[in-house]
Design a protein around this motif. Structure first.
Motif, PDB file in Angstrom:
ATOM      1  N   ASN A  95       0.867  -1.174   0.000  1.00 29.33           N
ATOM      2  CA  ASN A  95       0.000   0.000   0.000  1.00 29.33           C
ATOM      3  C   ASN A  95       0.904   1.224   0.000  1.00 29.33           C
ATOM      4  N   THR A  96       0.750   2.055  -1.012  1.00 27.79           N
ATOM      5  CA  THR A  96       1.608   3.228  -1.159  1.00 27.79           C
ATOM      6  C   THR A  96       0.907   4.292  -1.980  1.00 27.79           C
ATOM      7  N   GLU A  97       1.329   5.510  -1.805  1.00 30.66           N
ATOM      8  CA  GLU A  97       0.823   6.617  -2.613  1.00 30.66           C
ATOM      9  C   GLU A  97       1.718   6.868  -3.820  1.00 30.66           C
ATOM     10  N   LYS A  98       2.803   6.099  -3.939  1.00 30.01           N
ATOM     11  CA  LYS A  98       3.727   6.271  -5.060  1.00 30.01           C
ATOM     12  C   LYS A  98       3.071   5.864  -6.376  1.00 30.01           C
ATOM     13  N   THR A  99       3.494   6.530  -7.441  1.00 28.68           N
ATOM     14  CA  THR A  99       3.040   6.143  -8.777  1.00 28.68           C
ATOM     15  C   THR A  99       3.858   4.947  -9.245  1.00 28.68           C
ATOM     16  N   GLN A 100       3.400   4.308 -10.320  1.00 31.08           N
ATOM     17  CA  GLN A 100       4.149   3.191 -10.893  1.00 31.08           C
ATOM     18  C   GLN A 100       5.585   3.619 -11.218  1.00 31.08           C
ATOM     19  N   ARG A 101       5.739   4.809 -11.755  1.00 28.06           N
ATOM     20  CA  ARG A 101       7.058   5.317 -12.140  1.00 28.06           C
ATOM     21  C   ARG A 101       7.960   5.538 -10.924  1.00 28.06           C
ATOM     22  N   GLU A 102       7.382   5.824  -9.771  1.00 26.28           N
ATOM     23  CA  GLU A 102       8.172   6.082  -8.563  1.00 26.28           C
ATOM     24  C   GLU A 102       8.607   4.811  -7.835  1.00 26.28           C
ATOM     25  N   ILE A 103       7.968   3.699  -8.143  1.00 28.09           N
ATOM     26  CA  ILE A 103       8.333   2.433  -7.511  1.00 28.09           C
ATOM     27  C   ILE A 103       9.733   2.028  -7.962  1.00 28.09           C
ATOM     28  N   VAL A 104      10.549   1.570  -7.017  1.00 28.11           N
ATOM     29  CA  VAL A 104      11.903   1.115  -7.334  1.00 28.11           C
ATOM     30  C   VAL A 104      11.927  -0.412  -7.272  1.00 28.11           C
ATOM     31  N   HIS A 105      12.101  -1.026  -8.427  1.00 29.45           N
ATOM     32  CA  HIS A 105      12.231  -2.477  -8.519  1.00 29.45           C
ATOM     33  C   HIS A 105      13.712  -2.809  -8.353  1.00 29.45           C
ATOM     34  N   VAL A 106      14.008  -3.914  -7.680  1.00 28.42           N
ATOM     35  CA  VAL A 106      15.393  -4.229  -7.323  1.00 28.42           C
ATOM     36  C   VAL A 106      15.814  -5.554  -7.957  1.00 28.42           C
ATOM     37  N   PHE A 107      16.856  -5.493  -8.769  1.00 24.12           N
ATOM     38  CA  PHE A 107      17.404  -6.686  -9.410  1.00 24.12           C
ATOM     39  C   PHE A 107      18.874  -6.770  -9.042  1.00 24.12           C
ATOM     40  N   GLN A 108      19.240  -7.879  -8.402  1.00 23.14           N
ATOM     41  CA  GLN A 108      20.594  -8.043  -7.891  1.00 23.14           C
ATOM     42  C   GLN A 108      21.304  -9.213  -8.564  1.00 23.14           C
ATOM     43  N   LYS A 109      22.611  -9.182  -8.491  1.00 22.58           N
ATOM     44  CA  LYS A 109      23.473 -10.257  -8.991  1.00 22.58           C
ATOM     45  C   LYS A 109      23.123 -10.590 -10.441  1.00 22.58           C
ATOM     46  N   GLU A 110      23.072 -11.863 -10.786  1.00 25.95           N
ATOM     47  CA  GLU A 110      22.796 -12.268 -12.168  1.00 25.95           C
ATOM     48  C   GLU A 110      21.379 -11.907 -12.612  1.00 25.95           C
ATOM     49  N   ALA A 111      20.490 -11.665 -11.675  1.00 34.34           N
ATOM     50  CA  ALA A 111      19.101 -11.334 -12.012  1.00 34.34           C
ATOM     51  C   ALA A 111      18.971  -9.961 -12.664  1.00 34.34           C
ATOM     52  N   GLN A 112      20.011  -9.171 -12.649  1.00 33.70           N
ATOM     53  CA  GLN A 112      19.970  -7.884 -13.354  1.00 33.70           C
ATOM     54  C   GLN A 112      19.709  -8.089 -14.842  1.00 33.70           C
ATOM     55  N   ARG A 113      20.044  -9.272 -15.348  1.00 29.49           N
ATOM     56  CA  ARG A 113      19.802  -9.591 -16.763  1.00 29.49           C
ATOM     57  C   ARG A 113      18.316  -9.685 -17.084  1.00 29.49           C
ATOM     58  N   LEU A 114      17.484  -9.964 -16.074  1.00 31.89           N
ATOM     59  CA  LEU A 114      16.052 -10.126 -16.314  1.00 31.89           C
ATOM     60  C   LEU A 114      15.394  -8.837 -16.773  1.00 31.89           C
ATOM     61  N   ARG A 115      15.774  -7.746 -16.145  1.00 29.23           N
ATOM     62  CA  ARG A 115      15.198  -6.438 -16.478  1.00 29.23           C
ATOM     63  C   ARG A 115      16.299  -5.382 -16.480  1.00 29.23           C
ATOM     64  N   PRO A 116      17.170  -5.403 -17.483  1.00 30.53           N
ATOM     65  CA  PRO A 116      18.256  -4.409 -17.506  1.00 30.53           C
ATOM     66  C   PRO A 116      17.734  -2.978 -17.553  1.00 30.53           C
ATOM     67  N   ASP A 117      16.517  -2.817 -18.056  1.00 28.79           N
ATOM     68  CA  ASP A 117      15.927  -1.468 -18.109  1.00 28.79           C
ATOM     69  C   ASP A 117      15.583  -0.932 -16.716  1.00 28.79           C
ATOM     70  N   LEU A 118      15.419  -1.833 -15.737  1.00 27.13           N
ATOM     71  CA  LEU A 118      15.075  -1.422 -14.377  1.00 27.13           C
ATOM     72  C   LEU A 118      16.198  -1.661 -13.376  1.00 27.13           C
ATOM     73  N   ALA A 119      17.172  -2.472 -13.738  1.00 26.48           N
ATOM     74  CA  ALA A 119      18.196  -2.913 -12.790  1.00 26.48           C
ATOM     75  C   ALA A 119      19.013  -1.766 -12.192  1.00 26.48           C
ATOM     76  N   HIS A 120      19.217  -0.703 -12.922  1.00 25.43           N
ATOM     77  CA  HIS A 120      20.067   0.377 -12.441  1.00 25.43           C
ATOM     78  C   HIS A 120      19.305   1.660 -12.162  1.00 25.43           C
ATOM     79  N   VAL A 121      17.982   1.588 -12.252  1.00 18.00           N
ATOM     80  CA  VAL A 121      17.158   2.775 -12.024  1.00 18.00           C
ATOM     81  C   VAL A 121      17.004   3.001 -10.528  1.00 18.00           C
ATOM     82  N   ARG A 122      17.354   4.169 -10.064  1.00 18.95           N
ATOM     83  CA  ARG A 122      17.168   4.548  -8.664  1.00 18.95           C
ATOM     84  C   ARG A 122      16.598   5.947  -8.636  1.00 18.95           C
ATOM     85  N   LYS A 123      15.534   6.124  -7.910  1.00 17.66           N
ATOM     86  CA  LYS A 123      14.872   7.447  -7.826  1.00 17.66           C
ATOM     87  C   LYS A 123      15.526   8.291  -6.752  1.00 17.66           C
TER      88      LYS A 123
END
Length: 123
Positions: A95-123
């Motif tokens: 439950n959050t007031e954040k927008t979809q764009r404000e959510i930070v998805h976290v991909f670590q180690k080899e899993a960064q390959r799954l979503r390279p478009d999100l792996a390095h995004v930090r707000k």
């Protein structure tokens, strides 16, 4: 509003301690990056690839002080040929007031390959 927060990580060995440590590290990072508390969480869905059978990764969250009442469920990931091995994925419903764009998805180690478009995004 309920938002889904994704995360994924990998382990090198099918060992309980490594699975629990990686899950806890990923979960803690998701929580910190998104500023959510236990009472903000509706549920957590965890999947593991079929090669990870040594532990229920949900234990890493259920044993976290203050998080014992958060609903957590584990299941197996679809075994797609060529998929990333030794992978733990989390879908945190918060439950959050954040927008979809404000959510930070976290991909670590080899899993960064799954979503390279999100792996390095930090707000």
């Amino acid at each position: 509003m309920v938002r889904g927060i994704r995360g994924a990580t990998t382990v090198e060995q099918n060992e309980e301690a490594e699975i629990l440590h990686a899950t806890r590290e990923l979960f803690d990072s998701i929580i910190e990056e998104n500023g959510v508390l236990a009472d903000d969480i509706a549920s957590v869905l965890i999947t593991v690839t079929t090669d990870l059978t040594a532990a229920f990764p949900a234990k890493a969250i259920r044993t976290k002080p203050g998080w014992e009442y958060v609903p957590v469920m584990c299941t197996m990931e679809i075994p797609v040929p060529g998929g990333l091995a030794n992978c733990i994925r989390l879908l945190v419903h918060a439950n959050t007031e954040k927008t979809q764009r404000e959510i930070v998805h976290v991909f670590q180690k080899e899993a960064q390959r799954l979503r390279p478009d999100l792996a390095h995004v930090r707000k």
